[in-house]
Design a protein around this motif. Sequence first.
Motif, mmCIF file in Angstrom:
data_model
loop_
_atom_site.group_PDB
_atom_site.id
_atom_site.type_symbol
_atom_site.label_atom_id
_atom_site.label_comp_id
_atom_site.label_asym_id
_atom_site.label_seq_id
_atom_site.Cartn_x
_atom_site.Cartn_y
_atom_site.Cartn_z
ATOM 1 N N ALA A 232 5.261 25.264 29.012
ATOM 2 C CA ALA A 232 5.060 24.780 30.593
ATOM 3 C C ALA A 232 4.991 23.481 30.671
ATOM 4 C CB ALA A 232 3.726 25.599 31.067
ATOM 5 N N ILE A 233 3.957 22.825 30.033
ATOM 6 C CA ILE A 233 4.028 21.106 30.319
ATOM 7 C C ILE A 233 5.169 20.541 29.995
ATOM 8 C CG2 ILE A 233 2.764 19.285 29.285
ATOM 9 C CD1 ILE A 233 0.488 20.874 28.634
ATOM 10 N N LEU A 234 5.851 21.113 28.734
ATOM 11 C CA LEU A 234 7.286 20.046 28.648
ATOM 12 C C LEU A 234 8.317 20.635 29.687
ATOM 13 C CD1 LEU A 234 7.575 20.624 24.875
ATOM 14 C CD2 LEU A 234 6.818 18.649 25.952
ATOM 15 N N THR A 235 8.526 21.847 30.238
ATOM 16 C CA THR A 235 9.307 22.302 31.208
ATOM 17 C C THR A 235 9.041 21.759 32.468
ATOM 18 O OG1 THR A 235 8.340 24.259 31.390
ATOM 19 C CG2 THR A 235 10.244 24.219 29.932
ATOM 20 N N TYR A 236 7.818 21.250 32.952
ATOM 21 C CA TYR A 236 7.491 20.633 33.823
ATOM 22 C C TYR A 236 7.879 19.096 33.988
ATOM 23 C CZ TYR A 236 4.201 19.078 37.651
ATOM 24 O OH TYR A 236 3.646 18.605 38.847
ATOM 25 N N HIS A 237 8.642 18.541 32.970
ATOM 26 C CA HIS A 237 9.087 17.168 32.792
ATOM 27 C C HIS A 237 10.665 17.271 32.974
ATOM 28 C CE1 HIS A 237 5.195 16.420 31.034
ATOM 29 N NE2 HIS A 237 5.457 15.077 31.036
ATOM 30 N N VAL A 238 11.221 18.782 33.290
ATOM 31 C CA VAL A 238 12.745 18.939 33.254
ATOM 32 C C VAL A 238 13.106 19.244 34.663
ATOM 33 C CG1 VAL A 238 14.465 19.980 32.237
ATOM 34 C CG2 VAL A 238 12.583 19.576 30.871
ATOM 35 N N VAL A 239 14.208 18.592 35.125
ATOM 36 C CA VAL A 239 14.553 19.068 36.469
ATOM 37 C C VAL A 239 16.129 19.332 36.253
ATOM 38 C CG1 VAL A 239 15.287 18.387 38.894
ATOM 39 C CG2 VAL A 239 12.864 17.502 37.937
ATOM 40 N N PRO A 240 16.469 20.620 36.650
ATOM 41 C CA PRO A 240 17.936 20.911 36.573
ATOM 42 C C PRO A 240 18.741 19.929 37.500
ATOM 43 C CG PRO A 240 16.683 23.071 37.034
ATOM 44 C CD PRO A 240 15.696 21.690 37.269
ATOM 45 N N GLY A 241 19.822 19.779 36.790
ATOM 46 C CA GLY A 241 20.660 18.603 37.399
ATOM 47 C C GLY A 241 20.630 17.325 36.822
ATOM 48 N N LYS A 242 21.550 16.602 37.323
ATOM 49 C CA LYS A 242 21.394 15.083 36.827
ATOM 50 C C LYS A 242 21.066 14.310 37.833
ATOM 51 C CE LYS A 242 24.258 11.387 34.365
ATOM 52 N NZ LYS A 242 25.561 10.998 33.643
ATOM 53 N N PHE A 243 19.963 13.453 37.848
ATOM 54 C CA PHE A 243 19.591 12.389 38.887
ATOM 55 C C PHE A 243 19.381 11.082 38.428
ATOM 56 C CE2 PHE A 243 18.572 16.935 40.420
ATOM 57 C CZ PHE A 243 18.936 16.896 41.605
ATOM 58 N N MET A 244 20.215 10.328 38.682
ATOM 59 C CA MET A 244 20.198 8.937 38.345
ATOM 60 C C MET A 244 18.955 8.328 39.284
ATOM 61 S SD MET A 244 22.312 8.703 36.001
ATOM 62 C CE MET A 244 22.441 6.861 35.524
ATOM 63 N N SER A 245 18.610 6.991 38.931
ATOM 64 C CA SER A 245 17.526 6.689 39.725
ATOM 65 C C SER A 245 17.991 6.157 41.050
ATOM 66 C CB SER A 245 17.021 5.370 39.077
ATOM 67 O OG SER A 245 18.078 4.368 38.913
ATOM 68 N N THR A 246 19.206 6.008 41.483
ATOM 69 C CA THR A 246 19.820 5.744 42.845
ATOM 70 C C THR A 246 19.780 7.055 43.440
ATOM 71 O OG1 THR A 246 21.842 5.982 41.917
ATOM 72 C CG2 THR A 246 21.248 3.937 42.011
ATOM 73 N N ASP A 247 19.651 8.211 42.783
ATOM 74 C CA ASP A 247 19.537 9.423 43.685
ATOM 75 C C ASP A 247 18.065 9.773 44.035
ATOM 76 O OD1 ASP A 247 22.477 10.026 43.109
ATOM 77 O OD2 ASP A 247 21.866 10.643 41.087
ATOM 78 N N LEU A 248 17.018 9.096 43.586
ATOM 79 C CA LEU A 248 15.722 9.610 43.657
ATOM 80 C C LEU A 248 15.369 8.793 45.018
ATOM 81 C CD1 LEU A 248 14.196 9.075 40.266
ATOM 82 C CD2 LEU A 248 15.085 10.993 41.350
ATOM 83 N N SER A 249 14.549 9.382 45.853
ATOM 84 C CA SER A 249 14.097 8.428 47.288
ATOM 85 C C SER A 249 12.566 8.924 47.332
ATOM 86 C CB SER A 249 14.667 9.267 48.277
ATOM 87 O OG SER A 249 14.745 10.599 48.349
ATOM 88 N N ASP A 250 11.972 8.097 48.032
ATOM 89 C CA ASP A 250 10.566 8.060 48.420
ATOM 90 C C ASP A 250 10.209 9.353 49.040
ATOM 91 O OD1 ASP A 250 8.020 7.191 48.264
ATOM 92 O OD2 ASP A 250 7.949 6.649 50.266
ATOM 93 N N GLY A 251 9.248 10.171 48.277
ATOM 94 C CA GLY A 251 8.633 11.357 48.986
ATOM 95 C C GLY A 251 9.542 12.633 48.671
ATOM 96 N N LEU A 252 10.611 12.444 47.537
ATOM 97 C CA LEU A 252 11.556 13.371 47.093
ATOM 98 C C LEU A 252 10.566 14.412 46.320
ATOM 99 C CD1 LEU A 252 14.128 14.786 46.543
ATOM 100 C CD2 LEU A 252 14.319 13.223 44.547
ATOM 101 N N LYS A 253 10.692 15.699 46.574
ATOM 102 C CA LYS A 253 9.987 16.697 45.897
ATOM 103 C C LYS A 253 11.186 17.587 45.078
ATOM 104 C CE LYS A 253 5.983 17.605 48.636
ATOM 105 N NZ LYS A 253 5.025 16.841 47.777
ATOM 106 N N ALA A 254 11.173 17.470 43.726
ATOM 107 C CA ALA A 254 12.057 18.122 42.574
ATOM 108 C C ALA A 254 11.615 19.174 41.988
ATOM 109 C CB ALA A 254 12.659 16.913 41.888
ATOM 110 N N GLY A 255 12.035 20.245 42.215
ATOM 111 C CA GLY A 255 11.765 21.521 41.422
ATOM 112 C C GLY A 255 12.116 21.219 40.098
ATOM 113 N N THR A 256 11.030 21.734 39.139
ATOM 114 C CA THR A 256 11.117 21.628 37.712
ATOM 115 C C THR A 256 11.610 22.880 37.145
ATOM 116 O OG1 THR A 256 8.798 22.156 37.205
ATOM 117 C CG2 THR A 256 9.411 19.828 37.721
ATOM 118 N N VAL A 257 11.859 22.866 35.712
ATOM 119 C CA VAL A 257 12.259 24.289 35.193
ATOM 120 C C VAL A 257 10.938 25.026 35.037
ATOM 121 C CG1 VAL A 257 13.111 25.008 32.961
ATOM 122 C CG2 VAL A 257 14.454 23.151 33.670
ATOM 123 N N GLN A 258 9.770 24.417 34.957
ATOM 124 C CA GLN A 258 8.438 25.183 34.831
ATOM 125 C C GLN A 258 8.259 25.932 36.144
ATOM 126 O OE1 GLN A 258 5.833 24.067 36.533
ATOM 127 N NE2 GLN A 258 4.131 25.488 35.672
#
Length: 554
Positions: A232-258
């Motif tokens: 559960a802890i490890l999969t909370y560090h994994v997001v499906p898909g490939k997101f480079m730092s340029t794809d991240l934005s302030d306030g973004l909520k990303a769903g994890t595999v967990q």
Amino acid sequence: VPPPGPPPPRPSVAATLAPTNSSDEPTQNIVEIALSMNETFSTLVGLLEDAALVETLSGPGPFTVFAPTNDAFAKIDAATLESLTAEQLTNILLYHVLSGQVLSTDLSVGLQPETLAGSTINVTSLTPPTINGIAIIDQADVLATNGVVHVIDTVLMPPTPTPAPVASAKNIVELAQATDFLSTLVEAVIAANLVDTLSGDGPFTVFAPTNDAFAALPNGTLASLNQQQLIAILTYHVVPGKFMSTDLSDGLKAGTVQGDDVTITIADGTVKVNDATVSIPDIEATNGVVHVIDTVLIPPAPAPTPAPSSGEFSGPAPTINPTPATTAESVVINSQLVLAEVTVDAATLESIVKTALVATLSSVTSADQIVAFSVVSSRRRRLQQTTTVAFSVRVEGTAEFASAYATDIVQELSDAAQDGTLTTALNTAADDQGVPAPSAPAAANDYDTINDATAVDGTPTPQPVAPTPAPSRRPTPQPSQRPTPRPTAATVDDDAAEGAATAPLCPSANYGGAFIGMASDTSSYTVTPAQDGRDDVWTLVDEAKPPPGGAVVH
């Protein structure tokens, strides 16, 4: 003549370095200023020499240098400084240098000038003037012939070490295995049986905690986790898909595999995932991207699962209770066990098995996770009983990792059946209720049998024992006084043996004796009467491999 007094105070660094007059023309370049103040800047000068930057910072410039004092460098462990490669040292030193002359009057809160290292620094305050929220400018505007020096009390560390461990020819797991400061993460991924998953096609975005991040956890945290908690802890560090730092934005909520979200915040040039800072972004792999973070992410505590309704006996092979479907936050694994010596009622059996499963499965910490329970088949005999039960377990996670969860459950159940710990757990649970305990025969619960009956989020495919017709109640033949004839071949199968004897197997006058006969498998068997003295029930025992109770012959 005035009386002698205490010696005058030693001038401060600020007083020593400040120009005597703002109109004075500087006579020293940046390096010469540092060399002239050996007690203040000897460490900086030595590192500039090691990194071969003396000539650069003696050039025409102009440059702006945020110069750490000896005390600033003393805050860093000496072994850390000595372990730096030439490239890493150069990157750190150039992170203190701007191109052009930037005086204190040019600074403003939020200003993010680019350094010669390629990354930016951030002016976070003017009262006092502070860089990156940690380094205070003790003395500003020390003019040099090729720029200006600002004296700071803390060494600035660049957000991206050079070189970043980019290995585009490696997948995420291979990349982590090749990176020394991710070795703890690699060990955890192996322990959680996630290597194959994170080596798959993906793509995945992994926020990878460093060894120091894991070391910052309270002592014993990792060792105290069961496998399901670790997953559960490890999969909370994994997001499906490939997101480079340029794809991240302030306030973004990303769903994890967990199943839970992580929140991205970007402020003052710093990217954070929940409370973890991204120290190395955009390490590309063949199946995604890794962003190194400085803190282990801990998923929120799950809401309690409602208690399941009890399964019931409704006959030899009742229907299975409806299985709750897999959700975004959990996966339902269906499996089964074969039990022997079941003598308790359905509700008690369910309670005993659930308690034993909690004691056996690392992914099950509460009986509430066992969301369905049914009896697939039940064979009842005077001296032998086999009951097949099916159950469904809800584990935290997503369907993408369901096969890993199912594999762990199959392995743990079969291992516990083979080494006897599952039967021990059943005994303990039954003892707590003061009832006879069932057992889990090793032969009926091997890995392949359990694996064949295990499925993810669907109806399990149990393999119950075929229903057995009730034994006939033939009259018991009366024993003859003449010599007992040699018996015809018989098998150890109790269905075949049932009702097969048409003549007494041993003289009635010799109940305490034994008769040696030959079965169809050529093994030698001893036939002994039932211990309660009944002459219509006999026990057929293989002398080479005597099973508990043997097989029943009527």
